[in-house]
Design a protein around this motif. Sequence first.
Motif, short mmCIF file in Angstrom:
data_model
loop_
_atom_site.label_atom_id
_atom_site.label_comp_id
_atom_site.label_asym_id
_atom_site.label_seq_id
_atom_site.Cartn_x
_atom_site.Cartn_y
_atom_site.Cartn_z
N THR A 1 0.94 -1.19 0.16
CA THR A 1 -0.05 -0.12 0.07
C THR A 1 0.97 1.21 -0.07
OG1 THR A 1 -0.15 -0.20 2.39
CG2 THR A 1 -2.06 -0.91 1.08
N GLN A 2 1.96 1.06 0.94
CA GLN A 2 2.78 2.20 0.69
C GLN A 2 3.49 2.67 -0.45
OE1 GLN A 2 6.13 1.56 3.38
NE2 GLN A 2 7.05 3.71 3.10
N ILE A 3 3.66 1.56 -1.23
CA ILE A 3 4.39 1.76 -2.69
C ILE A 3 3.30 2.32 -3.67
CG2 ILE A 3 5.50 0.70 -4.39
CD1 ILE A 3 6.70 -1.20 -1.74
N GLN A 4 2.12 1.87 -3.39
CA GLN A 4 1.40 2.35 -4.39
C GLN A 4 1.09 3.71 -4.80
OE1 GLN A 4 -2.22 0.07 -3.25
NE2 GLN A 4 -1.88 -1.39 -4.69
N THR B 1 14.19 4.29 2.72
CA THR B 1 14.95 2.89 3.07
C THR B 1 15.38 2.32 1.56
OG1 THR B 1 12.90 1.97 3.08
CG2 THR B 1 13.64 2.79 5.26
N LYS B 2 16.05 1.08 2.20
CA LYS B 2 16.40 0.28 1.21
C LYS B 2 15.17 -0.19 0.26
CE LYS B 2 20.41 -2.52 0.32
NZ LYS B 2 21.85 -2.51 0.65
N GLU B 3 14.17 -0.82 1.12
CA GLU B 3 13.00 -1.08 0.60
C GLU B 3 12.59 -0.25 -0.42
OE1 GLU B 3 10.47 -4.02 1.74
OE2 GLU B 3 12.72 -4.62 1.98
N ASP B 4 12.24 1.11 -0.10
CA ASP B 4 11.83 2.04 -1.01
C ASP B 4 12.49 1.97 -2.29
OD1 ASP B 4 9.97 2.65 0.97
OD2 ASP B 4 11.09 4.40 1.51
N ARG B 5 13.82 2.21 -2.08
CA ARG B 5 14.79 2.07 -3.44
C ARG B 5 14.42 1.00 -4.26
NH1 ARG B 5 20.15 4.67 -0.34
NH2 ARG B 5 19.30 6.65 0.00
N ILE B 6 14.45 -0.23 -3.53
CA ILE B 6 14.24 -1.47 -4.58
C ILE B 6 12.92 -1.34 -5.27
CG2 ILE B 6 13.73 -3.88 -4.49
CD1 ILE B 6 16.11 -4.07 -2.00
#
Lengths: 372, 577
Positions: free
Chosen positions: B38-41, B111-116
């Motif tokens: 959801t965050q990424i959407q 964060t790394k997650e966001d970047r990936i």
Amino acid sequence: MAARFIRHILRNNSPNILLKRWSSTEKGVTVFDPFAITPKKDKKTYLEAVKMFEGRDTRRRGHVEFIYAALARMKEFGVEKDLEVYKALVEVLPKGKFIPTNIFQAEFMHYPKQQQCAVDLLEQMEDNKVMPDTEMEQMLLNIFGKRGIPLRKFWRMMYWMPKFRNLSPWYLPDELPNDVLELAKLAVARITSVDPVMKIDVWQTEEVEASLDKTWIVSAQSPIQKVLLSEQPPEDPLVVKGPFQVYLREQIVSYFLLLGKTRPEPKDETDVDDVSNLKKPPGIPGYMGTTKAVAVKSTVHEQDDGTIVAICATGTSSRDSLLSWIRLLEKYGNPVLTNIPVIFTLIAPPSDVSIQEIQPAIHKDAKNAESN
Amino acid sequence: MNVARKICIINQNNITRQVYRTFRLSSVKRESTQASQTQIQEEKFEFEDVKIYERAERRKAQISPFMKDVFLSVFNRDLLAFPEIINKEEFEDLERRLKFLDSMFNDREKTKEDRINALKSTKMFAAPVPLTRNGLAINKTEGLRYLETIANDLDLGQIISDHWIGLEALKAGLTEEQYAAVVDDLTTGIWRISGEKVCKHTSGYLLVLCAVEASRLKAFLVHPKVEGVSSDGKFVKFFNTPATPLDNVKESHLAQILGISRLHAATLCRCSLKNAIHTVVDYVKPRSMAGKPLSELSTIRAAIGDALLDLYASESAEYFTAGLIDGYMEPDAELEMAMCRNFMASHGLSSVLKLLSIPALDKELECKRQFDDMRHLASRGETLDSVNMFIALNGIHHAGKLMAQEIKQIRNPLFNPTFIIRKIFENRHQEKDAPKLTLYLAEHLHPTLKQPAEQLEYCVLRMKFACETLMARHGIHVSEAYTELERLAEAATEILVMTSVLSRASRAYCIGLRNAEVEMKLAACFVERTKDRVKKLILEIDDGEFLNLDHFRCNFGKKILDTNTVLVEKPTARTFW
């Protein structure tokens, strides 16, 4: 008559007539030799004898003769390598008296006999590789003055001796070990220093049951030699050659070689001038190339008279100990020796405990058992 | 390229010997977490749909290898016009993606997650895959631009670089069907199913290079979660592991594909250097010493200036090389790629060391980390020496092919007296270290760059003489004269960098880029500085082992290797008292 007269002159006026002045001491004083009566011969008694001479007479008569006698006796007392002893002998010479006071004295060798004596002393030091020190210089300076011949000799020695001292690429400690085993290790290490990966082992012949001669063996064999040995053709016998001698200063160590056949020279037909197709790497990042072992072709171990596959020195240098050596080599990583015959061609029969060649020791043991 | 050289044993099929190295693809793992989804959407970046048409081929006809020719003092002057690869549409597309990536990677909050996730949404994991397979079909130039931005996070930079190279190797090595089966899984497949994928280091697809049948090399693809793969720290062990061989690719082609990792390594190193510059600037700006701002210290300014020179030079060389690969059919640019890597690895390392010594006391940990990054990148997978050998041996191989006849004559002077006399006459300028400038490189650059162009020309003209000297001296054994080959490789590397710097600056000035006059000065400075280095290197080659001291250095080394002592006595030791 005239001819006889001339002959007489010629005979007596030989060219070294000047040297005669100090060459002969036959008519000199007969010196009391304190060294002859000393019961124990070591450094302490030697120095005591020198002290005794110094204390006997304030004028120190006959000191030149005394020094020559002392120099001749050094080996007997085992002090020929001791700087302190040489200093004590120089100390015997009186201070101040021999220093020239004018140019004529300086030029024409003041007190030649004494100077020659000091030079001979220095010469003996040089022969025995004893390095003088600065204190010695000071002593000579006090005795003969700065223009004395001994001083010049000293300075030359100080120029050359340090240069010669470490000229040998094989380092030896100042005092060689007294133990023969240690000496043998040093000797074998020196011989085998051609190959940096050489491995030196010390084995006891007790490990081989059949051995008669209970002694040690210093054996050296590098991994490359192991490979060379394993590649020997089984039909051609290996040869044990020796004893050869290696000198460690004055000491001699005998050693033996195990020789195999030399392989034929690798034929290289490539034209060294042809650069039209040089080798190039594949260029894959991180690819280092294959990890093949070092090519053993034309190693230092392959000499004209054969391939040296191992080298040893044993405690007795006897044939039996060499036989044990071969068995031990076989036991420690050279199984190929089981199949290859070994011939012993020893140049001179060493002072042997005497065992016939190849005569199995077990046979003898059995005899012993019978007699018992 | 991978983090570590791994030596493992595989007993499978005809793989008999050790595996020398693995190439790790970024692995794919299914993980669907609702929260992160959801965050990424919100940040999701939608791009065009699956393409039907493949990217148009605009490459020019094949040219002979550029740097290999330089070993013969043959210079392709057309290349002095800096390659322009990207057209307007592609440029806009590139900028759009970069802007998005930039916002992710330059923001320290992310964060790394966001970047990936950002990488996924911009299809970075599928970047070299053809358009028809839902990829981006990026070329090397675009790849460098992306990588530069991604390399703000050095870990991700390395992962993506490995990933791209792995994909290229697969494309070349697998059959169509095999590729199709694998590629979806690697790039888009999972994406469609679960909407989430995460990169992990230890598992996933592995590309393994093995030696088969004695000396041939072959790459194998190991699928995730197959038996016999175990990892121990940085080492992955294989035992009886089933793998798909990359049969369609030849060793030399594979070498070229994997060689791109060298280009990427240069870019990553450069980004690391850039970070170091930023660190130093941040540190120096607010501080002052003895009543003066620290930034007025000329030593600090000079250190930063040096770093900028290296940065500029390396960047030019990388894009120049990428342009060579993208601009011409069947490019032979492995030498150039290796040179880029070596230039940046050697210069970058010393530059970073110099820079980081400025804030070293205050920011010890930070400096340590940055230097360690640089050191790691510079020695990643291979050493300077091995790459230098690769460069020199390839160059001399190329030169040897064409000069063989001449070398044979030089080496047998008494059989060819007239030739030798002619040669002595011809080489008279070279012997005096003043070759006649016959290449007229200045005509292809902005007139202001006439002097640097002539300096470059001098260097290029000396190369053939150096090769000739070496081959005449050693004959076929030239491939074992390592110390001298190293000099040759370094000289050639500098020539490539000088060429690219000049052509870039000239282009920038001619088309009126912002700060182009700075570029001109940078270029002139760089060439001026480097020419002396090349001159020295080649003179040393000419001098031979006794004058350039190689003979003695090697002997010292040999003695130490034999004895493992430092040979000399302590300065307090005496022989007499």
